[in-house]
Enzyme design. Sequence first.
Site, PDB file in Angstrom:
ATOM      1  N   ASP B  19       0.654  -1.161   0.032  1.00 50.72           N
ATOM      2  CA  ASP B  19       0.174   0.154  -0.021  1.00 50.72           C
ATOM      3  C   ASP B  19       1.058   1.277  -0.112  1.00 50.72           C
ATOM      4  O   ASP B  19       2.095   1.082   0.344  1.00 50.72           O
ATOM      5  CB  ASP B  19      -0.911   0.117   1.279  1.00 50.72           C
ATOM      6  N   SER B  20       0.387   2.433  -0.036  1.00 54.25           N
ATOM      7  CA  SER B  20       1.098   3.621  -0.182  1.00 54.25           C
ATOM      8  C   SER B  20       1.419   3.894   1.088  1.00 54.25           C
ATOM      9  O   SER B  20       2.395   4.684   1.353  1.00 54.25           O
ATOM     10  CB  SER B  20       0.012   4.881  -0.757  1.00 54.25           C
ATOM     11  N   TYR B  51      -0.812   8.372  -2.189  1.00 52.02           N
ATOM     12  CA  TYR B  51      -0.844   8.244  -3.804  1.00 52.02           C
ATOM     13  C   TYR B  51      -1.989   8.872  -4.438  1.00 52.02           C
ATOM     14  O   TYR B  51      -2.157   9.143  -5.404  1.00 52.02           O
ATOM     15  CB  TYR B  51      -0.964   6.581  -4.179  1.00 52.02           C
ATOM     16  N   ASN B  83      -6.162   1.196  -3.296  1.00 50.53           N
ATOM     17  CA  ASN B  83      -7.220   1.436  -4.547  1.00 50.53           C
ATOM     18  C   ASN B  83      -6.514   2.143  -5.672  1.00 50.53           C
ATOM     19  O   ASN B  83      -6.483   1.728  -6.726  1.00 50.53           O
ATOM     20  CB  ASN B  83      -8.440   1.918  -3.965  1.00 50.53           C
ATOM     21  N   THR B  84      -5.766   3.327  -5.206  1.00 48.20           N
ATOM     22  CA  THR B  84      -5.017   4.122  -6.023  1.00 48.20           C
ATOM     23  C   THR B  84      -4.179   3.221  -6.920  1.00 48.20           C
ATOM     24  O   THR B  84      -4.135   3.134  -8.261  1.00 48.20           O
ATOM     25  CB  THR B  84      -4.302   5.182  -5.538  1.00 48.20           C
ATOM     26  N   GLU B 161      -5.438   9.754   9.125  1.00 42.96           N
ATOM     27  CA  GLU B 161      -4.207   9.528   9.873  1.00 42.96           C
ATOM     28  C   GLU B 161      -4.107  10.320  11.221  1.00 42.96           C
ATOM     29  O   GLU B 161      -3.280  10.267  11.873  1.00 42.96           O
ATOM     30  CB  GLU B 161      -3.419   9.990   8.781  1.00 42.96           C
ATOM     31  N   THR B 194      -8.477   2.092   1.032  1.00 43.54           N
ATOM     32  CA  THR B 194      -8.058   1.343   2.410  1.00 43.54           C
ATOM     33  C   THR B 194      -8.269   1.951   3.552  1.00 43.54           C
ATOM     34  O   THR B 194      -8.335   1.314   4.672  1.00 43.54           O
ATOM     35  CB  THR B 194      -6.831   0.346   2.145  1.00 43.54           C
ATOM     36  N   HIS B 195      -8.229   3.284   3.674  1.00 47.69           N
ATOM     37  CA  HIS B 195      -8.397   4.242   4.828  1.00 47.69           C
ATOM     38  C   HIS B 195      -9.806   3.991   5.364  1.00 47.69           C
ATOM     39  O   HIS B 195      -9.972   4.032   6.622  1.00 47.69           O
ATOM     40  CB  HIS B 195      -7.937   5.493   4.966  1.00 47.69           C
TER      41      HIS B 195
END
Lengths: 280, 280
Positions: B19-20, B51, B83-84, B161, B194-195
């Site tokens: 993931d990013s 991302y 997802n990105t 975050e 995904t967050h």
Amino acid sequence: MYQENITALKKDAPIGVFDSGIGGLTVAREIMRQIPNEKIIYFGDTARMPYGSKSKETVTGFSKQIVRFLETFQVKTIVVACNTASAYALDELEKELDIPIIGVIKPGAKTAAEVTRNGRIGVIATEATIGSQMYNKYIQELNKNVTIYGKACPLFVPLVEEGLWEDPVTDEIARRYLTELIDIDIDTLILGCTHYPLIRSTVGRIMGDQVTLVNPAYETARELKELLQQYNILNEEEPHLGENKYQFYVSDGAEKFKRFANSIIKYGILSAKTIKIDEY
Amino acid sequence: MYQENITALKKDAPIGVFDSGIGGLTVAREIMRQIPNEKIIYFGDTARMPYGSKSKETVTGFSKQIVRFLETFQVKTIVVACNTASAYALDELEKELDIPIIGVIKPGAKTAAEVTRNGRIGVIATEATIGSQMYNKYIQELNKNVTIYGKACPLFVPLVEEGLWEDPVTDEIARRYLTELIDIDIDTLILGCTHYPLIRSTVGRIMGDQVTLVNPAYETARELKELLQQYNILNEEEPHLGENKYQFYVSDGAEKFKRFANSIIKYGILSAKTIKIDEY
């Protein structure tokens, strides 16, 4: 370290300015206002932004690549137009370079140390800048009788980038961040991230008239002018028509950058180019 | 492209998940729950995150480096837990790899296409994922009689975050983003970043009980299990004690990552290591 070979620098060479992305445009704007004859090469690291939540090692590595890129334009000086990069990387960049380099922290710290009357200065900035304690270091070198209160404001950057410069949500978040600084009666507040001048009026309204806001972008442009005069490399002539006075480079999303940049800098940014910064 | 040499893959090889940054941990968590015998190598690109505001070219370049890093662990399959990156890079990664790779978009799209009754599906995601139209593409391949409404929610990631999972500010921002989706009477909403499962209850409260929330993290873990069964590479035995079942790597800030990861994954993350991803 620049010293002796400063005479080799050309007056009409451009100034390199860099930031993690778009915030440094507030510094570029001040340079354009205060020393309008200077050519600028601006780089925004939009592929890897933001810097404010990242480590010293990472930010220093990124900054070194950017400096190598700017040097390809034979810039006569470099402005680190990012508080996080100034806090983490400036010392190391200075060691490596043979041209002058300035950051945004020292100029802001100097002004704050001068204007405070009650010796209580607040700093709002990214997590990284606050954690580095660099504002504290510079201010206390100038004035030992000052107490500095740092407050990280991690949501300000995304709120600014989302365009919520005047918005009840930004008000609410700002109130949460700033309450403790009001409670401890600071009389001076440093806007310690280059995005923050864009929400200056929100911050000013919440802090009240009795608190002086220090904008390091403004102070940095002033210090840059003095530095160029001192080394006799201030450009005295307006660049010729057709010369590309202001050039913008980014590591990602040139079109998006251009739109945002045009909302900050009213000079009309004609083009921005994407380059691969990790190849430098 | 994996096809014939699938028999060469070992059952007890780890699964690579990337993931990013931290969002992909919601996917890792589902994999740990649904197929608890599997070993996982997780990579979070914390030096270059996020991302969601960056370009296809940049995100694809970053993803290729990460896949090269994961391949050094002889992973038997890769999950693009972002997802990105799934929207922008999956097709190209698939072409280059000779092991199976799955993203989070197709599994979420499939479930949404199945559960909708009125044929009106909403997708909330980053600017990049919405712009890519990949959810639309996959859903309409499965069900042509469906209309998809995409809404980019750029402030959700920073709010998550910052830890504001339950907060009036997150409520207010969510209300702004979601109002138009309520007005057009969707009955299914994909949490397309995904967050977002971390603010699932806020989103659910605003959307109301009549709207089904689809969590691609859950659907992806389910699809991963099916894929491993299909190729007969599901790990049937619990890894031995002392084997490093879950390994975490990041490109910056391992300690900070570990703290955040432990608030999401309750399994206890013992260590996270920082590596230089741009050298891959």
